[in-house]
Design a protein around this motif. Structure first.
Motif, mmCIF file in Angstrom:
data_model
loop_
_atom_site.group_PDB
_atom_site.id
_atom_site.type_symbol
_atom_site.label_atom_id
_atom_site.label_comp_id
_atom_site.label_asym_id
_atom_site.label_seq_id
_atom_site.Cartn_x
_atom_site.Cartn_y
_atom_site.Cartn_z
ATOM 1 N N VAL A 160 0.836 -1.207 0.000
ATOM 2 C CA VAL A 160 0.000 0.000 0.000
ATOM 3 C C VAL A 160 0.869 1.256 0.000
ATOM 4 C CG1 VAL A 160 -1.720 1.310 1.317
ATOM 5 C CG2 VAL A 160 -1.919 -1.182 1.136
ATOM 6 N N TYR A 200 -1.448 -8.750 -3.962
ATOM 7 C CA TYR A 200 -1.941 -7.651 -4.781
ATOM 8 C C TYR A 200 -2.987 -6.864 -4.008
ATOM 9 C CZ TYR A 200 -5.805 -10.945 -5.604
ATOM 10 O OH TYR A 200 -6.840 -11.819 -5.431
ATOM 11 N N ARG A 201 -3.314 -5.671 -4.521
ATOM 12 C CA ARG A 201 -4.340 -4.822 -3.916
ATOM 13 C C ARG A 201 -5.635 -4.938 -4.716
ATOM 14 N NH1 ARG A 201 -2.682 0.684 -4.472
ATOM 15 N NH2 ARG A 201 -1.130 0.039 -6.006
ATOM 16 N N GLU A 203 -10.139 -3.776 -4.500
ATOM 17 C CA GLU A 203 -11.200 -3.062 -3.781
ATOM 18 C C GLU A 203 -12.326 -3.982 -3.348
ATOM 19 O OE1 GLU A 203 -12.459 0.142 -6.263
ATOM 20 O OE2 GLU A 203 -10.569 1.253 -6.042
ATOM 21 N N HIS A 250 -7.339 -2.615 4.258
ATOM 22 C CA HIS A 250 -6.569 -1.389 4.459
ATOM 23 C C HIS A 250 -7.431 -0.231 3.970
ATOM 24 C CE1 HIS A 250 -3.089 -3.967 5.108
ATOM 25 N NE2 HIS A 250 -2.349 -2.913 5.390
ATOM 26 N N GLN A 253 -9.497 -0.593 0.579
ATOM 27 C CA GLN A 253 -8.938 -1.640 -0.265
ATOM 28 C C GLN A 253 -8.454 -2.806 0.592
ATOM 29 O OE1 GLN A 253 -5.280 -0.409 -2.289
ATOM 30 N NE2 GLN A 253 -4.929 1.151 -0.718
ATOM 31 N N VAL A 255 -5.421 -6.020 0.900
ATOM 32 C CA VAL A 255 -4.204 -6.681 0.447
ATOM 33 C C VAL A 255 -4.486 -8.175 0.482
ATOM 34 C CG1 VAL A 255 -1.802 -7.228 0.996
ATOM 35 C CG2 VAL A 255 -2.634 -4.875 1.211
#
Length: 632
Positions: A160, A200-201, A203, A250, A253, A255
């Motif tokens: 992030v 990866y990130r 939503e 986070h 979003q 992780v």
């Protein structure tokens, strides 16, 4: 044109390249040797047909240095180097280190704090949409919300804060080959979400099905119990076969961590270590005195990866994994023969091993089918009945290397698990180790002797150490060799208070050992001990754990382990009084220190037999001028 990878536009031109496929930005100087992660990843990509260049230790104060090789076609890879950049820069006392062994001439200050984040943010200023992939030990161990010792705070996932697209955790070879293949095939970085060993990130979690959502960043900041709970899942699911996908919120979003990558097979390990490394630092560093870190590994051989020792203070389980990945004997012998040909080789192979030298095969035959046992350890509190304790293959490997013409001596200097050797009861291995592979001293790491502390460390107790010590001394006596055992001890580990530190001091008194160096516990990201340090909770049992946190409390414990040093007198006396152990202040043989002088600065009279009673065995370390160092 040299055989090093390009570091300048001129290097690219000599190869006939107008544009790179991948740019690797590293916090370490460029050393083309298989003990340095950037060299492995870049050489592997090169073998796969990609054009790769390196920008090592760029000037982060502007974007200029990052543009040196131009915009790459497929992506940018970023690593802080072989060490976490904060650990590289600061001591356990949070003081600046005076040197950096991974920089030219050992010069400190050539990389920023939190290098991965700084480099990525500079890169984003230049190329906002170029795929940005982070890895290395810093990225790997900071992949979730984590406690940061140097700021004494819980920080967000490095994914992030760096604004990277993808995080590769672990050693990364399988992952980078797959990432490169997908990018080369035209798949956008936002759609690369299915590779094991990556984070990866996202939503939303709607695309996931069999996963565990652990307490969010906001939760672990506000609650140490939630922090411990989140870490427990990270720890228990760290397995490539049975581990589940993990997700951590986070803000708006998430992780997401895919399960770990599968261990490398022996042919895959051989492929990596057979790549055309130059086995030294880039010639541009010669004028500055070279790169000091190469000296420790230049004539050493990595025989395997992984460690099932599971020491609580070590995060290796989260990076290399618990399943051993071994090279073939043939590959190792080829490397040894290449070392012999080096012009400055004097006949001595400095090491043949891995994180733990005598772990040459998986712990048991079940691991590759079922994974590692969830919540159980192979060696602690006792050796598992299924544990393969054979040292036969490793011993034969050492014998084969000794036979190579030009090799005078083969040393074993990487960590040796004496509890594993004692479980094997292999006196043949111990005898050959002492006869052929010890250079006057054998360094081992009991770390502590208090049962309360060793239990939290996941280490064998003092009885096992004393049993090994006795066997080691007997073998050397039978061989007619004067060789010493050098144990490493750690102060201020979670669970260790003054009582336990005094217990350690009494052990040192009774064994006559005087440690010249003691390692203070450093809470590095990703370890079980760091979780205990921050939360005061053992996340696996939910039991409360005492933690020495103030600098003064740490100094008291460290002083007790070096109570013979006159500079530590006042600290030792304070600790003994504070613990109610004034019985250890006096002139009897069991006492650690003498009473203080009176007001007239005249020493209290001493019994005539004082010197006789206090005569101690000489420090084992006094028999060698070799500087003692710890692997981090």
């Amino acid at each position: 044109m040299t055989n090093f990878l390009p570091m300048t536009k001129d290097d690219m031109s000599k190869r006939g390249w107008d544009q790179l496929d991948f740019l690797f930005v590293s916090g370490d100087a460029y050393v083309d040797h298989p003990s340095f992660g950037p060299a492995i990843i870049c050489r592997l990509l090169e073998k796969s047909g990609y054009k790769v260049g390196i920008i090592a230790q760029p000037d982060w104060r502007s974007t200029n240095d990052f543009k040196r090789l131009g915009k790459p076609k497929l992506g940018i890879l970023v690593s802080a180097g072989n060490l976490d950049s904060m650990l590289n820069k600061y001591t356990a006392a949070k003081k600046y280190r005076s040197t950096d062994n991974y920089s030219p001439g050992g010069q400190a200050g050539l990389r920023p704090e939190r290098a991965t984040i700084v480099y990525c943010n500079r890169i984003r200023e230049i190329w906002k949409h170029t795929p940005l992939i982070i890895g290395g030990i810093e990225g790997s161990l900071r992949r979730f919300a984590h406690y940061d010792y140097w700021s004494d705070s819980v920080r967000r996932s490095i994914l992030v804060d760096s604004r990277a697209d993808l995080l590769i955790y672990g050693m990364g070879e399988k992952q980078i080959k797959e990432v490169a293949a997908q990018l080369s095939a035209g798949i956008s970085i936002e759609n690369i979400r299915d590779i094991a060993g990556t984070c990866y990130r996202t939503e939303t979690l709607e695309h996931l099905w069999d996963y565990i959502e652990i307490p969010s960043y906001q939760d672990v900041v506000n609650s140490k119990k939630d922090f411990a709970n989140a870490f427990k899942f990270q720890y228990l699911e760290q397995d490539p076969i049975r581990g589940k996908t993990l997700a951590q919120g986070h803000g708006e979003q998430f992780v997401v961590q895919n399960q770990p990558a599968m261990p490398l097979t022996t042919p895959e390990m051989d492929e990596i270590y057979d790549l055309p490394y130059q086995r030294t630092y880039h010639p541009s560093y010669t004028a500055a005195g070279g790169i000091p870190a190469i000296q420790e590994v230049k004539f050493s051989i990595v025989s395997h990866r992984g460690c099932y020792g599971s020491c609580s203070f070590c995060a290796l389980y989260a990076h290399q994994g618990r399943i051993i990945q071994a090279r073939s004997t043939e590959s190792i012998l080829r490397e040894a023969q290449e070392i012999v040909k080096m012009p400055d080789f004097k006949g001595y192979i400095h090491d043949v091993g891995g994180p733990t030298a005598n772990f040459r095969q998986p712990a048991c035959e079940h691991q590759m089918d079922r994974g590692t046992c969830r919540g159980k350890q192979c060696l602690f509190p006792n050796a598992c009945k299924s544990l393969d304790t054979s040292h036969t293959e490793y011993l034969q490997l050492l014998r084969e290397i000794r036979k190579i013409p030009g090799v005078k001596k083969v040393f074993v200097r990487s960590g040796l698990r004496y509890d594993y050797l004692m479980a094997a009861n292999d006196m043949e291995f111990l005898r050959e180790l002492c006869e052929h592979h010890v250079s006057g001293q054998l360094k081992v790491a009991p770390e502590h002797i208090s049962p309360k502390v060793t239990k939290l460390m996941g280490k064998a107790g003092k009885e096992t150490y004393l049993k090994f010590k006795k066997a080691y001394e007997k073998v050397n006596k039978d061989l007619g060799k004067e060789q010493y055992l050098v144990p490493y001890f750690m102060s201020s580990h979670p669970g260790s208070g003054l009582k336990e530190a005094i217990e350690m001091a009494e052990f040192l008194r009774d064994t006559g050992y005087n440690p010249e160096q003691v390692q203070d516990f450093i809470p590095t990201p990703g370890s079980l001990s760091t979780c205990m340090y921050y939360t005061g909770i053992n996340p696996l049992t939910e039991e409360k754990v005492y933690v020495a946190k103030t600098p003064h409390d740490k100094r008291l414990q460290r002083a007790l382990l070096q109570y013979r040093n006159p500079k530590n007198y006042e600290l030792v006396r304070e600790a003994l009084v504070k613990a109610g152990r004034q019985d250890l202040i006096g002139y009897e043989a069991k006492c650690l220190i003498r009473p203080p002088r009176n007001k007239q600065n005249i020493a209290v009279s001493q019994p005539e037999n004082w010197n006789k009673k206090r005569r101690l065995a000489p420090s084992r370390t006094q028999h060698s001028k070799t500087k003692q160092t710890r692997k981090i």
